[in-house]
Design an enzyme around this catalytic site. Structure first.
Site, PDB file in Angstrom:
ATOM      1  N   ASN A   6       0.966  -1.251  -0.343  1.00 13.58           N
ATOM      2  CA  ASN A   6       0.035   0.269   0.489  1.00 13.58           C
ATOM      3  C   ASN A   6       1.004   1.261   0.402  1.00 13.58           C
ATOM      4  O   ASN A   6       0.421   2.404  -0.358  1.00 13.58           O
ATOM      5  CB  ASN A   6      -0.954  -0.254   1.145  1.00 13.58           C
ATOM      6  CG  ASN A   6      -0.346  -0.247   2.469  1.00 13.58           C
ATOM      7  OD1 ASN A   6       0.008  -1.245   2.555  1.00 13.58           O
ATOM      8  ND2 ASN A   6      -0.558   0.586   3.760  1.00 13.58           N
ATOM      9  N   GLN A  56      -5.358  -3.853  -2.069  1.00 20.69           N
ATOM     10  CA  GLN A  56      -4.464  -2.756  -2.434  1.00 20.69           C
ATOM     11  C   GLN A  56      -4.844  -3.578  -4.366  1.00 20.69           C
ATOM     12  O   GLN A  56      -4.155  -2.443  -4.915  1.00 20.69           O
ATOM     13  CB  GLN A  56      -3.195  -2.117  -2.274  1.00 20.69           C
ATOM     14  CG  GLN A  56      -3.951  -1.430  -1.148  1.00 20.69           C
ATOM     15  CD  GLN A  56      -3.857   0.232  -1.282  1.00 20.69           C
ATOM     16  OE1 GLN A  56      -4.531   0.289  -2.339  1.00 20.69           O
ATOM     17  NE2 GLN A  56      -4.309   0.634  -0.289  1.00 20.69           N
ATOM     18  N   SER A  96     -11.526  -4.621   0.263  1.00 17.67           N
ATOM     19  CA  SER A  96     -12.331  -3.474   1.580  1.00 17.67           C
ATOM     20  C   SER A  96     -12.631  -2.751   0.051  1.00 17.67           C
ATOM     21  O   SER A  96     -12.088  -2.690  -0.971  1.00 17.67           O
ATOM     22  CB  SER A  96     -11.412  -3.191   2.015  1.00 17.67           C
ATOM     23  OG  SER A  96     -12.390  -2.152   2.919  1.00 17.67           O
ATOM     24  N   HIS A 139     -14.093   0.475   0.555  1.00 14.69           N
ATOM     25  CA  HIS A 139     -13.795   1.542   0.244  1.00 14.69           C
ATOM     26  C   HIS A 139     -13.286   2.187  -0.272  1.00 14.69           C
ATOM     27  O   HIS A 139     -12.786   3.356  -0.698  1.00 14.69           O
ATOM     28  CB  HIS A 139     -13.966   2.410   1.930  1.00 14.69           C
ATOM     29  CG  HIS A 139     -12.872   2.193   2.618  1.00 14.69           C
ATOM     30  ND1 HIS A 139     -11.315   2.671   2.355  1.00 14.69           N
ATOM     31  CD2 HIS A 139     -12.179   1.729   3.342  1.00 14.69           C
ATOM     32  CE1 HIS A 139     -11.120   2.431   3.838  1.00 14.69           C
ATOM     33  NE2 HIS A 139     -11.123   1.266   3.909  1.00 14.69           N
ATOM     34  N   THR A 180     -25.405  -8.334  14.620  1.00 14.04           N
ATOM     35  CA  THR A 180     -25.798  -8.099  13.573  1.00 14.04           C
ATOM     36  C   THR A 180     -25.347  -7.726  11.699  1.00 14.04           C
ATOM     37  O   THR A 180     -24.786  -6.848  11.997  1.00 14.04           O
ATOM     38  CB  THR A 180     -27.279  -6.818  13.729  1.00 14.04           C
ATOM     39  OG1 THR A 180     -27.563  -7.780  15.040  1.00 14.04           O
ATOM     40  CG2 THR A 180     -28.313  -6.674  12.830  1.00 14.04           C
ATOM     41  N   CYS A 192      -3.278   4.622   8.041  1.00 11.00           N
ATOM     42  CA  CYS A 192      -3.888   3.761   9.357  1.00 11.00           C
ATOM     43  C   CYS A 192      -2.685   4.703  10.350  1.00 11.00           C
ATOM     44  O   CYS A 192      -2.314   4.084  11.647  1.00 11.00           O
ATOM     45  CB  CYS A 192      -3.308   2.277   9.614  1.00 11.00           C
ATOM     46  SG  CYS A 192      -4.897   2.215   8.360  1.00 11.00           S
TER      47      CYS A 192
END
Ligand code: PLP
Length: 375
Positions: free
Chosen positions: A149, A178, A196, A198, A234, A319
């Site tokens: 990344n 990535q 992922s 997003h 949930t 991150c």
């Protein structure tokens, strides 16, 4: 605004937003409820799982919806180690994994697993022969990312998988966050893979883990029967349903977006060098990620100066963006401390243009001049 920070996150595709917004009201019921609205949501979610499985060439029950890639990586690594420790405690990974993988391994090490972090070579990758020579009788897992990344280097995970599968009981996981939607991912060959939403113009809070039927995991989020008992809570049905559309759009747009990124990347490589900058990404890295540095200006100062001009880039992995430390990935490439402290990551997306690349170079020229540097 020029947004060159797509490795950090992407804007959601309008079509995904449209579907999701509709689902928020129309499909709010709990997918595990036995009443009609619940059953309908369950059906929609299972249809989404089925479509995703078809697109990734795996079975329906090999798709596990999660909340983010960090969760998928944690489940794949910690869940696997806990379920398979009777077979051995040795695990191979690389020294440049995303913090979610890295910290999962730090945790496993603290509870007695033997974690071997293979160093990357100058091309930013782990070589297949490294895996071959480091596999031991008690190695249970190899977990190595597909595309890095920060620098965009691409590991040959298909080759890794064939080496791992010669071993009687070792299995392979790859963080494909990535790479997915940018290059083909060999899901059929991997035992587990993380993606992922997003990062591919989908929703935040939406991701998945591909886990093959023959892989044993223990849950790390305890709860009910959801996701075959491997992930309590949930289910985020609207996001899980919208994920099928996100993936379809990303795969449809993959080829065209790749060429746009390649064109922008090649242009910037030449121009940055012309301005005296350094290209830190390896030559054969994924064109979507370009890591560069300038001797006279630190990463933090350059990021701020670009930000003032409306240009978004990163210093290193988002991150880790709050830590002042140098980029560990750039250091692992064998670059100097100065380069690691001055590195900035540009990451492109399908909507970026060559005009933006030219404006970026113009902005860099101005910033270098303002800081009193001759160019
Ligand atoms: N793995 C890689 C390679 C990443 O780049 C990222 C995000 O930056 C993640 C995992 C974590 O993704 P998420 O934000 O979905 O937890």
């Amino acid at each position: 605004m020029i947004y060159f920070d797509h490795a950090s996150t992407t804007s959601p595709h309008p079509e995904v937003v449209r579907v999701y917004t509709k689902l928020l009201n129309a499909s709010f019921a709990n997918a595990d409820s036995l009443h009609a609205p619940g059953r309908k949501v369950k059906q929609q979610m299972e249809r989404s799982r089925e479509k995703i499985a078809q697109m990734l060439h795996v079975k329906n029950d090999e798709i596990f919806f999660t909340s983010c890639a960090s969760e998928s990586n944690s489940l794949a690594i910690v869940g696997f180690a806990l379920a398979n420790q009777n077979r051995g405690k040795h695990i191979l990974t690389s020294n440049v994994e995303h913090s979610s993988t890295k910290h999962a391994f730090d945790f496993l090490e603290s509870v007695g697993f033997e974690i071997e972090r293979l160093p990357i070579h100058e091309d930013g990758t782990i070589w297949p022969e490294d895996i071959q020579t480091h596999l031991k009788e008690n190695t249970i897992l190899v977990s190595i990312m597909h595309v890095n990344n920060e620098i965009g280097s691409i590991n040959d995970i298909e080759r890794f998988a064939s080496i791992v599968h010669e071993h009687p009981f070792c299995q392979i996981h790859s963080d494909c966050v990535q790479s997915f939607g940018k290059v083909d991912v060999p899901f059929e060959k991997l035992d587990m893979a993380t993606i992922s939403a997003h990062k591919i113009h989908g929703l935040k809070g939406s991701a998945l883990l591909v886990k093959k039927e023959n892989v044993r995991l223990k849950p790390i989020v305890f709860g009910g029967q959801q996701e075959q008992g491997l992930r309590g809570g949930t289910e985020n049905a609207p996001a899980n349903i919208a994920l099928a559309k996100t993936i379809r759009l990303a795969l449809e747009e993959q080829e065209e977006a790749y060429y746009t990124a390649k064109e922008i990347n090649s242009f910037l490589r030449k121009e940055v060098e012309f301005l005296g900058g350094h290209i830190l990404s390896p030559a054969n890295a994924l064109p979507y990620i370009l890591n560069i540095s300038f001797d006279a200006i630190t990463s933090e100062v350059l990021q701020n100066a670009l930000d003032q001009k409306g240009i978004c880039v990163s210093g290193k992995s988002t991150c880790d963006s709050k830590s002042k430390a140098e980029s560990e990935v750039v250091l692992a490439l064998g670059k100097s401390h100065k380069e690691a402290k001055h590195a900035i990551r540009l990451s492109f997306g399908k909507d970026n243009t060559m005009q933006e690349a030219k404006e970026f170079i113009q902005a860099i020229e101005e910033i270098l001049k303002n800081y009193g540097l001759s160019i």
